[in-house]
Design a protein around this motif. Structure first.
Motif, PDB file in Angstrom:
ATOM      1  N   LEU A 359      64.198   0.098 -71.846  1.00 25.24           N
ATOM      2  CA  LEU A 359      64.132   1.331 -72.417  1.00 25.24           C
ATOM      3  C   LEU A 359      62.674   2.202 -71.685  1.00 25.24           C
ATOM      4  N   ARG A 360      61.567   1.315 -71.316  1.00 24.54           N
ATOM      5  CA  ARG A 360      60.612   1.868 -70.732  1.00 24.54           C
ATOM      6  C   ARG A 360      61.045   2.324 -69.113  1.00 24.54           C
ATOM      7  N   TRP A 361      61.996   1.490 -68.697  1.00 26.17           N
ATOM      8  CA  TRP A 361      62.606   1.725 -67.122  1.00 26.17           C
ATOM      9  C   TRP A 361      63.157   3.176 -67.378  1.00 26.17           C
ATOM     10  N   ILE A 362      64.108   3.250 -68.453  1.00 27.92           N
ATOM     11  CA  ILE A 362      64.997   4.618 -68.501  1.00 27.92           C
ATOM     12  C   ILE A 362      63.969   5.820 -68.772  1.00 27.92           C
ATOM     13  N   LEU A 363      63.045   5.848 -69.536  1.00 29.00           N
ATOM     14  CA  LEU A 363      62.194   6.812 -69.924  1.00 29.00           C
ATOM     15  C   LEU A 363      61.256   7.122 -68.704  1.00 29.00           C
ATOM     16  N   LYS A 364      60.725   6.229 -67.862  1.00 29.61           N
ATOM     17  CA  LYS A 364      60.019   6.511 -66.804  1.00 29.61           C
ATOM     18  C   LYS A 364      60.837   7.224 -65.816  1.00 29.61           C
ATOM     19  N   ARG A 365      62.070   7.016 -65.540  1.00 23.84           N
ATOM     20  CA  ARG A 365      62.744   7.554 -64.814  1.00 23.84           C
ATOM     21  C   ARG A 365      63.573   9.176 -65.213  1.00 23.84           C
ATOM     22  N   THR A 366      63.346   9.392 -66.380  1.00 18.68           N
ATOM     23  CA  THR A 366      63.517  10.553 -67.119  1.00 18.68           C
ATOM     24  C   THR A 366      62.452  11.733 -67.494  1.00 18.68           C
ATOM     25  N   PHE A 367      61.461  11.192 -67.790  1.00 19.59           N
ATOM     26  CA  PHE A 367      60.494  12.019 -68.364  1.00 19.59           C
ATOM     27  C   PHE A 367      59.145  11.878 -67.597  1.00 19.59           C
ATOM     28  N   ASP A 368      58.288  13.019 -67.550  1.00 14.92           N
ATOM     29  CA  ASP A 368      56.905  13.103 -67.315  1.00 14.92           C
ATOM     30  C   ASP A 368      56.032  12.113 -68.403  1.00 14.92           C
ATOM     31  N   VAL A 402      68.602  15.488 -75.265  1.00 11.88           N
ATOM     32  CA  VAL A 402      69.441  16.513 -74.257  1.00 11.88           C
ATOM     33  C   VAL A 402      69.158  16.207 -72.734  1.00 11.88           C
ATOM     34  N   ARG A 403      67.624  16.069 -72.742  1.00 16.68           N
ATOM     35  CA  ARG A 403      67.452  15.660 -71.162  1.00 16.68           C
ATOM     36  C   ARG A 403      67.716  14.397 -70.579  1.00 16.68           C
ATOM     37  N   LEU A 404      67.985  13.623 -71.708  1.00 14.27           N
ATOM     38  CA  LEU A 404      68.522  12.381 -71.342  1.00 14.27           C
ATOM     39  C   LEU A 404      70.095  12.353 -70.460  1.00 14.27           C
ATOM     40  N   GLY A 405      70.675  13.051 -70.894  1.00 17.06           N
ATOM     41  CA  GLY A 405      72.075  13.587 -70.754  1.00 17.06           C
ATOM     42  C   GLY A 405      73.145  12.397 -71.012  1.00 17.06           C
ATOM     43  N   TRP A 406      72.897  11.639 -72.014  1.00 20.65           N
ATOM     44  CA  TRP A 406      73.868  10.550 -72.477  1.00 20.65           C
ATOM     45  C   TRP A 406      75.039  11.149 -73.365  1.00 20.65           C
ATOM     46  N   PRO A 407      76.190  10.651 -72.972  1.00 20.22           N
ATOM     47  CA  PRO A 407      77.339  11.168 -73.786  1.00 20.22           C
ATOM     48  C   PRO A 407      77.401  10.438 -75.007  1.00 20.22           C
ATOM     49  N   LYS A 442      74.065  -7.640 -82.092  1.00 23.89           N
ATOM     50  CA  LYS A 442      73.616  -6.238 -82.174  1.00 23.89           C
ATOM     51  C   LYS A 442      72.670  -6.158 -80.663  1.00 23.89           C
ATOM     52  N   LEU A 443      71.842  -7.114 -80.724  1.00 20.29           N
ATOM     53  CA  LEU A 443      70.949  -6.880 -79.590  1.00 20.29           C
ATOM     54  C   LEU A 443      71.553  -7.214 -78.314  1.00 20.29           C
ATOM     55  N   ARG A 444      72.614  -7.980 -78.123  1.00 19.88           N
ATOM     56  CA  ARG A 444      73.228  -8.105 -76.789  1.00 19.88           C
ATOM     57  C   ARG A 444      74.169  -6.850 -76.571  1.00 19.88           C
ATOM     58  N   TRP A 445      74.759  -6.291 -77.735  1.00 19.81           N
ATOM     59  CA  TRP A 445      75.648  -4.982 -77.347  1.00 19.81           C
ATOM     60  C   TRP A 445      74.647  -3.835 -77.114  1.00 19.81           C
ATOM     61  N   PHE A 446      73.454  -3.693 -77.612  1.00 22.18           N
ATOM     62  CA  PHE A 446      72.875  -2.629 -77.478  1.00 22.18           C
ATOM     63  C   PHE A 446      72.223  -2.835 -76.121  1.00 22.18           C
ATOM     64  N   LEU A 447      71.781  -4.044 -75.561  1.00 24.01           N
ATOM     65  CA  LEU A 447      71.240  -4.014 -74.010  1.00 24.01           C
ATOM     66  C   LEU A 447      72.583  -3.931 -73.392  1.00 24.01           C
ATOM     67  N   ASP A 448      73.623  -4.317 -73.603  1.00 23.72           N
ATOM     68  CA  ASP A 448      74.639  -3.919 -72.714  1.00 23.72           C
ATOM     69  C   ASP A 448      74.966  -2.397 -72.724  1.00 23.72           C
ATOM     70  N   LEU A 449      74.830  -1.563 -73.762  1.00 21.19           N
ATOM     71  CA  LEU A 449      74.999  -0.213 -73.579  1.00 21.19           C
ATOM     72  C   LEU A 449      73.884   0.448 -72.817  1.00 21.19           C
ATOM     73  N   LYS A 452      74.605  -0.052 -69.071  1.00 22.99           N
ATOM     74  CA  LYS A 452      75.533   0.881 -68.784  1.00 22.99           C
ATOM     75  C   LYS A 452      75.253   2.343 -68.467  1.00 22.99           C
ATOM     76  N   HIS A 453      74.215   2.740 -68.963  1.00 21.90           N
ATOM     77  CA  HIS A 453      73.929   4.173 -68.994  1.00 21.90           C
ATOM     78  C   HIS A 453      72.609   4.538 -68.077  1.00 21.90           C
ATOM     79  N   ARG A 454      71.956   3.203 -67.851  1.00 24.75           N
ATOM     80  CA  ARG A 454      70.854   3.260 -66.995  1.00 24.75           C
ATOM     81  C   ARG A 454      71.292   3.469 -65.670  1.00 24.75           C
ATOM     82  N   ALA A 455      72.374   3.175 -65.217  1.00 27.20           N
ATOM     83  CA  ALA A 455      72.973   3.294 -63.843  1.00 27.20           C
ATOM     84  C   ALA A 455      72.915   4.849 -63.555  1.00 27.20           C
ATOM     85  N   GLN A 456      72.965   5.990 -64.668  1.00 28.51           N
ATOM     86  CA  GLN A 456      72.979   7.329 -64.179  1.00 28.51           C
ATOM     87  C   GLN A 456      71.866   7.837 -64.010  1.00 28.51           C
TER      88      GLN A 456
END
Length: 457
Positions: A359-368, A402-407, A442-449, A452-456
């Motif tokens: 989560l931190r990795w995704i936020l760091k590459r998306t927001f200031d 919205v800025r995250l852009g995930w469907p 639930k932890l495993r499935w959430f992590l898989d999700l 999948k989307h951090r590749a974007q």
């Protein structure tokens, strides 16, 4: 009027989460300062006397010492290692036990100061424990699994409700046998009364349910992982000493066991038969019997023994047999059991760490960072400072989502992240019960999700 309101309020509180004290009986007029108490040790023909002080302590005549706890006063006065003081001390003026006054105080609980559904639950628990106490006094104790016991309070594990449950049981003069902290959630326990007048502690005092009455205040620290937490105490597969090795081999092969207990009665353990002991016996005698293959160098431990204390024995022998509160051989713990349990404990810990860092990795590459700070209630100097809860608040913001852009649906996604945050709190509080398998999934499935989307990004 003010004093009456205070009494009702305290009665509500007593049934809400702590143990009744003698001082509470004073506050409600159920006993008076200066009241005389007596403790008859009928088995040895001796009587002890005490006085209730103005601050709710018990002053033992022969000692001149004061005790806050009835059990502490009785134990020291009589030199006993464990005794239920509430059922030992009698009020001289009316011949009632202190426990009778305690039950009267609990019955004064009047609903109305909490939401109706909560009052209904509290009263249901109170009535249920009253019934259990009646059965225990009639020597017909109610038996239920630890999971069912916790369910009376709406709890699924021995986490945040544990002090409430122990206080309610103690206030109704009940304990569990075996002790419900030291066994698995599916172990059957009996709701019984603790030691009272005339009953001595057994020769081996380590069994937890017999020692619970040593501290009426309920402030003992009890957070150990025990042998019983790994063994359900539902019995062990065994053979008799006069059995055949063919019987042993068949039982071990059918259930993939590495050893069997050799029992000559539920408390008479002769040893164990293992694949190694069978091989050694038949090497010297092809017609060897169970008696020839018995390995008597086995370790037997009480169910409430600290697990860490028996790890050296497990390392050396690969298994230990477990006895229950009645000293019957009712369980076995192996090195495989320990490895499995520590896997249960470690898996959610590492999964949560990966969720947090992803989560931190995704936020760091998306927001200031400055934009993220606006959603935090404390000063954040780097994305590495963010907690799961803070990441959740960022993603709950519609503009940020919205800025995250995930469907994906924001409400559904953040609701699951909130569930994960609560799992994280439980894991980081080191509760003794393992995280349920559905939560781990639930932890495993959430992590898989997330992956999948951090590749974007």
């Amino acid at each position: 009027m003010a004093e009456s309101a205070k009494a009702v309020g305290r009665a509500k509180y007593l049934i809400e989460g702590r143990r009744v004290r003698v001082a509470d009986l004073l506050d409600h007029g159920l006993i008076e300062a200066g009241a005389r108490l007596r403790f008859d040790r009928n088995r040895i023909g001796k009587t002890f006397y005490a006085t209730v002080t103005e601050d709710g302590r018990i002053r033992v005549d022969d000692l001149g010492e004061e005790f806050r706890s009835p059990s502490g006063a009785a134990m020291v006065a009589a030199g006993m290692r464990a005794v239920d003081g509430w059922r030992a001390w009698t009020m001289v003026d009316d011949g009632r036990l202190l426990d009778a006054a305690r039950q009267e105080l609990l019955d004064r609980n009047v609903p109305g100061s909490h939401p109706p559904h909560r009052d209904a639950v509290r009263l249901m628990v109170h009535k249920r424990l009253q019934q259990a106490r009646k059965r225990a006094d009639e020597d017909d104790p109610e038996r239920l699994s630890v999971r069912e016991l916790l369910g009376l309070w709406g709890a699924k594990d021995r986490g945040d409700h544990i002090d409430q449950i122990e206080a309610d049981l103690a206030n109704h003069g009940l304990t569990t046998s075996p002790g419900f902290r030291a066994v698995t959630l599916d172990t059957l326990v009996a709701l019984t009364t603790p030691l009272a007048d005339g009953f001595e502690t057994p020769d081996e005092p380590e069994i937890g349910d017999l020692q619970v009455v040593e501290n009426d205040e309920g402030d003992d620290l009890n957070v150990r992982l025990t042998v019983g937490n790994l063994s359900p105490l539902c019995g062990v597969e065994s053979v008799r000493p006069d059995g055949t090795l063919e019987e042993v081999i068949t039982k071990m092969a059918l259930d993939d066991f590495s050893q069997l207990a050799v029992l000559n009665g539920p408390r008479n353990l002769r040893g164990a038969v293992t694949w190694r002991s069978i091989a050694l016996a038949r090497q010297g005698n092809p017609d060897a019997t169970v008696a020839d293959a018995i390995d008597s160098r086995v370790e037997v431990v009480a169910y409430d023994r600290d697990l860490f204390e028996i790890l050296p024995a497990l390392q050396q022998r690969d298994f230990v047999f477990v006895r229950d509160q009645s000293k019957e051989i009712k369980g076995i713990v192996t090195t495989a059991d320990v490895a499995h349990r520590y896997g249960e404990m470690a898996t959610p810990f590492f999964l949560l760490g990966e969720v947090d860092q992803t989560l931190r990795w995704i936020l760091k590459r998306t927001f200031d960072l400055e934009l993220v700070r606006r959603h935090c209630r404390r000063r954040i100097t780097a994305f590495e400072d963010l907690s799961i809860g803070e990441s959740l608040r960022v993603l709950e913001d519609e503009e940020m989502w919205v800025r995250l852009g995930w469907p994906l649906d924001r409400a559904v996604f953040t609701a699951r992240l909130e569930e994960i945050r609560l799992v994280r709190n439980k894991v980081m509080h080191f509760h003794s019960d393992p995280v349920p398998e559905d939560a781990v999934n639930k932890l495993r499935w959430f992590l898989d999700l997330l992956h999948k989307h951090r590749a974007q990004r």
